[in-house]
Design an enzyme around this catalytic site. Structure first.
Site, PDB file in Angstrom:
ATOM      1  CG  ASP A  69      -2.146  -0.883   1.011  1.00  0.00           C
ATOM      2  OD1 ASP A  69      -2.409  -1.286  -0.142  1.00  0.00           O
ATOM      3  OD2 ASP A  69      -2.830  -1.203   2.002  1.00  0.00           O
ATOM      4  N   GLY A  70       2.006   1.223   0.694  1.00  0.00           N
ATOM      5  CA  GLY A  70       2.861   2.401   0.745  1.00  0.00           C
ATOM      6  C   GLY A  70       3.345   2.834  -0.617  1.00  0.00           C
ATOM      7  NE  ARG A  74       8.251   7.672  -4.085  1.00  0.00           N
ATOM      8  CZ  ARG A  74       9.421   7.253  -4.569  1.00  0.00           C
ATOM      9  NH1 ARG A  74       9.734   5.960  -4.481  1.00  0.00           N
ATOM     10  NH2 ARG A  74      10.257   8.096  -5.135  1.00  0.00           N
ATOM     11  CG  ASN A 141      -3.662   5.500   3.828  1.00  0.00           C
ATOM     12  OD1 ASN A 141      -4.669   5.338   3.141  1.00  0.00           O
ATOM     13  ND2 ASN A 141      -2.928   4.501   4.251  1.00  0.00           N
ATOM     14  CG  ASP A 171      -0.982   7.912  23.949  1.00  0.00           C
ATOM     15  OD1 ASP A 171      -0.844   8.639  24.945  1.00  0.00           O
ATOM     16  OD2 ASP A 171      -0.910   6.670  24.002  1.00  0.00           O
ATOM     17  CE1 TYR A 184      -2.401   4.207  14.954  1.00  0.00           C
ATOM     18  CE2 TYR A 184      -1.533   6.287  14.121  1.00  0.00           C
ATOM     19  CZ  TYR A 184      -1.717   5.392  15.162  1.00  0.00           C
ATOM     20  OH  TYR A 184      -1.216   5.687  16.401  1.00  0.00           O
ATOM     21  CB  SER A 185      -8.426   6.067  10.965  1.00  0.00           C
ATOM     22  OG  SER A 185      -9.647   6.471  11.525  1.00  0.00           O
ATOM     23  CG  LEU A 186     -10.302  -0.470  10.938  1.00  0.00           C
ATOM     24  CD1 LEU A 186     -11.784  -0.170  11.134  1.00  0.00           C
ATOM     25  CD2 LEU A 186     -10.103  -1.422   9.761  1.00  0.00           C
ATOM     26  CB  SER A 187      -5.547  -0.022  14.118  1.00  0.00           C
ATOM     27  OG  SER A 187      -4.785   1.166  14.035  1.00  0.00           O
TER      28      SER A 187
END
Length: 283
Positions: A69-70, A74, A141, A171, A184-187
């Site tokens: 995905d990265g 990009r 993202n 945090d 990341y938002s989902l996690s």
């Protein structure tokens, strides 16, 4: 058709696989352009090399990115900048942003023939006012404001359309596109958002409150975030997983949907929710 081909060269076997892709395009009559840095590993065959990524992208009709995905994220920014469609081939683990898997090379014939659809995805325009110096970044993202190695949590204030919305003691805070809602938002407990919506998702990370919840904003205006922590806790901004810069007490981060969109190539055989079930639920 001219195809700009980009790779994550850290992946084992990537050049062998890229050769299969190039041969597939050669049989379809498509012209492939690659960065000159790949020349030693992919010399020979019907390929062209360019020294500058911008020049390669402007020369071509479509971008193909092979990696995780990265890698797709990009080069999606180049796709938006030059208004070119982009397709990703998953050569990583989850591959949620990629359009096809590495065992679906037959679909490259459809790509070469122009038999594909385009789905518009949002980018975030991230403006940082740091000591009066304005810097702009682009996120496909998410943009994340987070604490450094200090154990102390951070105080944030959030406003929208010049109205204070809420404050968090946490945090960090994630500001995501609909595409980034499955990252990341989902996690961190954020909702899954249909990627074709034009909105901004704000999700706190480990908020010290019983009532802190994610918020979905319209993409029409800036979501403004300030760290109001006075102590030297070490606060940082990361854009699409890259550590960009540190933030001071009076630094201001303003985020909105960018005017330019990412045109993601799709083939109409699997929608977002079907992919969601396959990637996240294993169905």
């Amino acid at each position: 058709m001219k195809v700009a081909l980009f790779l994550n060269i850290t992946k084992p076997g990537i050049f062998t696989f890229a050769r299969q892709v190039i041969d597939k395009f050669d049989r379809c009559g498509a012209e492939v352009w690659l960065p000159k840095s790949y020349e030693q590993d992919l010399v020979g065959g019907n390929v062209n090399f360019g020294a500058d990524i911008d020049d390669i992208v402007t020369t071509c009709d479509v971008i193909l990115a092979i990696g995780g995905d990265g890698t797709v994220i990009r080069f999606a920014k180049y796709a938006a900048k030059f208004e070119k469609p982009i397709l990703g081939i998953n050569f990583g683990r989850v591959g949620f942003v990629a359009g096809i898997e590495k065992d679906e090379l037959g679909k490259l014939e459809q790509l070469a023939d122009g038999r594909y659809d385009v789905q518009k995805r949002s980018l975030l325009e991230v403006k940082v006012n740091k000591n009066g110096d304005m810097q702009t970044f682009w996120a496909f993202n998410d943009a994340v404001i987070y604490k450094g190695e200090s154990a102390k949590i951070i105080d944030f204030s959030v406003s929208f359309k010049e109205n204070e919305v809420c404050s968090y003691c946490a945090d960090g805070v994630i500001v995501a596109t609909p595409t980034g809602s499955t990252a990341y938002s989902l996690s961190a407990g954020g909702p899954i958002v249909d990627p074709e919506l034009d909105c901004i998702l704000l999700t706190p990370v480990c908020a010290h409150s019983l009532f802190s919840r994610p918020i979905v904003f319209s993409g029409s205006d800036f979501v403004v975030i300030n760290s109001t922590t006075r102590e030297e806790t070490g606060v940082f901004l990361s854009v699409d997983g890259n550590n960009v810069l540190s933030l001071g007490e009076f630094d201001r981060v303003a985020i909105r949907s960018a005017a330019k969109k990412v045109n993601m190539v799709t083939f109409g055989d699997e929608g977002f929710y079907k992919k969601l079930q396959r990637k996240l639920l294993g169905k």
